[in-house]
Each structure stands twice: as C-alpha cells, then as structure tokens.
Design an enzyme around this catalytic site. Structure first.
Site, mmCIF file in Angstrom:
data_model
loop_
_atom_site.group_PDB
_atom_site.id
_atom_site.type_symbol
_atom_site.label_atom_id
_atom_site.label_comp_id
_atom_site.label_asym_id
_atom_site.label_seq_id
_atom_site.Cartn_x
_atom_site.Cartn_y
_atom_site.Cartn_z
ATOM 1 N N HIS A 175 0.933 -1.251 0.050
ATOM 2 C CA HIS A 175 -0.049 0.033 -0.008
ATOM 3 C C HIS A 175 0.944 1.179 -0.141
ATOM 4 C CE1 HIS A 175 -3.213 -2.790 1.863
ATOM 5 N NE2 HIS A 175 -3.786 -2.525 0.603
ATOM 6 N N ARG A 177 0.953 4.366 0.512
ATOM 7 C CA ARG A 177 1.007 5.645 1.624
ATOM 8 C C ARG A 177 1.549 5.011 2.930
ATOM 9 N NH1 ARG A 177 -5.284 6.619 2.591
ATOM 10 N NH2 ARG A 177 -5.996 4.855 3.510
ATOM 11 N N GLU A 178 1.806 3.840 3.093
ATOM 12 C CA GLU A 178 2.389 3.242 4.541
ATOM 13 C C GLU A 178 3.796 3.152 4.224
ATOM 14 O OE1 GLU A 178 0.412 -0.888 4.528
ATOM 15 O OE2 GLU A 178 -1.579 0.312 4.525
ATOM 16 N N ARG A 233 -3.118 5.011 -2.029
ATOM 17 C CA ARG A 233 -3.045 3.666 -1.502
ATOM 18 C C ARG A 233 -2.894 2.570 -2.488
ATOM 19 N NH1 ARG A 233 -5.542 0.006 2.550
ATOM 20 N NH2 ARG A 233 -6.823 -1.406 1.509
ATOM 21 N N HIS A 303 3.024 -4.144 6.452
ATOM 22 C CA HIS A 303 1.822 -2.953 6.350
ATOM 23 C C HIS A 303 2.112 -2.189 7.620
ATOM 24 C CE1 HIS A 303 -0.552 -5.045 3.090
ATOM 25 N NE2 HIS A 303 0.256 -5.953 3.311
#
Length: 416
Positions: A175, A177-178, A233, A303
C-alpha cells in the site's frame, strides 16, 4: 519556446499536487447499530478517506473507526456527529501540518539514510549499490516491471550455494501510503548484511536459507505519494471506460477474490481489480513465488498501521489448518518485539483480529502451500497513522527486527 514548455509542464505537475490544509482525522466509536449505519451513510454521502478499517463496509460495533475528513466537509460532519450521538475524538488536527512534520529537520546525509523516508530513486540507487558492494551475500533479480514501467527488483540475501536453499520471501510497500513499511525492508537488509558473521542467528540464517526482499511492491503508487498525493493507496493502472486509477494490490490476489472486505467499484480504495492478478505488480510477485514454490517456506508482508501480527485467514472466518502453530509463533514474535520498547502487539487470524479482507497476499501464499505466512501492521495505533514521523523509523525497525528474527529462526528449525 522550449523553456515555456518546460515551465508549463512544471505548472501542470504542481497543480496536480493534493494538499490537506485543515483536514482532520477523527476517531469514531460506534456503540450501537445505529452508529454503524450512520458511519456507513456518512462515508457514502461525502468523499472521506477511510484509514481504519479500510472501507465503510467493514465498520462494526465496538471497533475504532479512523476517518480522514477533508476540511470543506468538517462543519457538516461535526453537525451530523452532534445529532447522531456517536462518541468521537480528533486524532490529527491538521493533516497537512503532520505531513510536513514527518521529515526530521537537519541536513540530508550524503550516504543512504535508514532513518528517512527515501524516495523511489534513492531506494533504486541503494538497491544497486548494496548488491554490488556485497556480492558474496546479495544478488538482485528483476521479476518484472510495474504498470508504469519501473523495474521490480528483488534482493536475494544469503551465502552463495551450489544448490537451491530453502527460502523466505518478504515484501514491503504493497500500500503506497504506508511509508514505514519500505523503511523496514531497507533496515532489514542493512541489519542482515552488517550483522552477518557477528550475530550467530543471522549468520546461521543466511548460511542455511535465502531471504528474498522486495523493498517496494507498489512502486508506482509509492512514487505518486511522493509527487502528487501523500494519501494514495492503490496501484496506478488505468482502464478505458473508467476515470479512476488503480486497484488495491492486497485485494487482487486469488484468495477468496472480491468477496468479503473488497470492493468491485474501481473508484474505491479497496477495489479488487478486474480479475485476480489483473494488477501487473501482483502477477509479477505471484509468478515469482509460484516459480519458487518448492523452496518457499515463509512469506512475510509489511503494512501499517495498528500494531498487529496477523496470519490466515482474512478472506474467511474459518481457521487455518496450522492455526495453533501459526498463533504460537506469532505470539512468540510479538513478545520478542515487545521486549525492546514495550510496544503492544495483538496476534491472530486476520478476519477475526482486524476485519475480513479477501484477496490478500498472505492468504494466497498460505493456500499455495507457504505455511508460515504473516502480515505485520507496524506502528502506531492511530496517533499518526500513516504519517508516522521519521523519528519513529529507528525504534519501529529495531523492535520489528526482533519479531522477524524470531519467525525466521523458528522457520529455519521447522522446515517442511
């Protein structure tokens, strides 16, 4: 004329950047069924960004619901909250201010920094230099290109051997934005190489096994978070007939595909894609693991956020065949992690520990036959969420190393 064209392109690029001044992240605490209905209606009526859970459909009674609300909707949202009697608090007062505060002040070091959120070009340069400077322990392999044509390079860590060794696969940044996730993959590689020969456990691991590390899974999305929209994302694929970009790569694996906790709406953050492995990044990783299925003994994916250590299943509520062993290892790993800074982690199968989510990579790997399949949800529990400051990279990576080393040591002793 050429100069004008360049300025024009720069202006277009800058105009495309999403800003978050005045946006807030709220935590809602639904206690009644009416509260759940209210939150779902809220999410469907205005353009909000679900942080946790990842979609409004996953909201249930007695779970914390973190929602990023754009500034223009705040007045109406607070009015609606007042009328609904839903308990709530503000987690982040100004999203843009927290984004700007993520980076630590100070000069950027000349050498690759493991305590900064590096851009993709920095990570790419690091991949090339770390492999060329450690030829006895590291090799690299491009497993395919992303939708936008960037190479997906896997680093293979392990002492060179004439025969195939049992292996572990780890990926980060599925993902976009992580950001703490790719930071950990870089940290893991650094630690593995710098402690080989001095740390008996790491030396034994790399002598007897290979660890494949994919530093950034969703490269196109990661680049986009640095250039255009910090909160992006998904992947960045396009499809004619749809104005929405990308799919959720962790809903795109062929594991209960597009059932629980995934959306068939191309504009949703949890869009499952048009078919299993429709996202080229997912297909590249799945093909690589399938090709090496006979040696793959563990799969670890990183994550954020929530401080959880999860294992199958997420696409169904039924327990995995190896549930007891997977839980025991997860609890041991969580205990090792907690021993450093006291950071609490919760362990368990995805569906019941967090929420159901079909099409995830860990479920897919497990069903393929990779028994020790784990998903980490790294720091924190919502104070910063996806915007963890750089000052927390080092402690997060240090404690997570202990958990990963616990899992790898167990796998090494329990090859199947």
């Amino acid at each position: 004329m050429k100069l004008l064209l360049i300025f024009g392109l720069v202006a277009v690029a800058l105009a495309d950047v999403t800003h978050f001044e005045g946006d807030k992240v709220l935590r809602l605490k639904p206690k009644l069924n009416e509260h759940v209905i209210f939150i779902k209606e809220l999410a469907n009526s205005i353009d909000v960004d679900m942080w946790s859970p990842e979609s409004a459909e996953q909201v249930t009674i007695d779970i914390d619901v973190d929602i990023h609300i754009p500034a223009q909707y705040l007045d109406i949202v607070f009015t609606m909250l007042g009328q609904s009697d839903v308990e709530h608090e503000v987690l982040i007062e100004d999203v843009e201010a927290v984004i700007k505060g993520q980076a630590d002040s100070g000069r950027t070091p000349r050498a690759h920094s493991y305590t900064k959120y590096n851009t993709w070009s920095d990570i790419q340069n690091w991949i090339n230099s770390i492999s060329s400077s450690n030829p006895n322990l590291v090799s690299k392999q491009v497993i395919g290109n992303t939708y936008e044509g960037r190479p997906m390079t896997v680093l293979k860590l392990g002492k060179t051997s004439s025969s195939a060794k049992p292996a572990i696969f780890m990926d980060c940044g599925i993902h976009a934005r992580e950001w703490i996730s790719p930071a950990f993959c870089q940290w893991f590689v650094k630690e593995a190489l710098s402690t080989y020969g001095s740390d008996s456990q790491m030396t034994s691991l790399l002598d007897q096994m290979d660890v494949y590390v994919l530093p950034v899974f969703n490269i196109d999305g990661y680049v986009y978070t640095h250039t255009n929209n910090r909160m992006w994302r998904k992947t960045r694929s396009t499809r004619s007939g749809s104005s929405c970009f990308g799919a959720d790569p962790n809903r795109n694996f062929d594991a209960g595909w597009c059932t629980l906790g995934a959306s068939s709406n191309p504009c949703s953050d949890t869009f499952c894609g048009y078919s299993p492995e429709s996202e080229i990044e997912v297909k590249n990783v799945a093909d690589f693991i399938r090709r090496n299925k006979s040696i793959m003994k563990a799969y670890i994916t990183m994550h954020s956020y929530s401080q959880l250590l999860l294992f199958p299943y997420s696409y169904k509520y039924g327990l995995a065949a190896d549930h007891s062993e997977l839980l025991e290892v997860a609890e041991g790993a969580s205990s090792a992690l907690r021993s450093l800074y006291g950071t609490p982690y919760t362990s368990g199968p995805g569906a019941t520990t967090i929420y159901p989510a079909a099409g995830g990579s860990d479920d897919w790997a497990y069903d393929l036959g990779v028994k020790y399949s784990y998903t980490f949800e790294l720091r924190d529990t919502g104070r910063y969420g996806f915007l963890l400051p750089e000052s927390q990279i080092k402690p997060t990576c240090e404690e997570t190393m202990l958990a990963v080393k616990y899992i790898t040591a167990y796998v090494q002793k329990n090859l199947y």
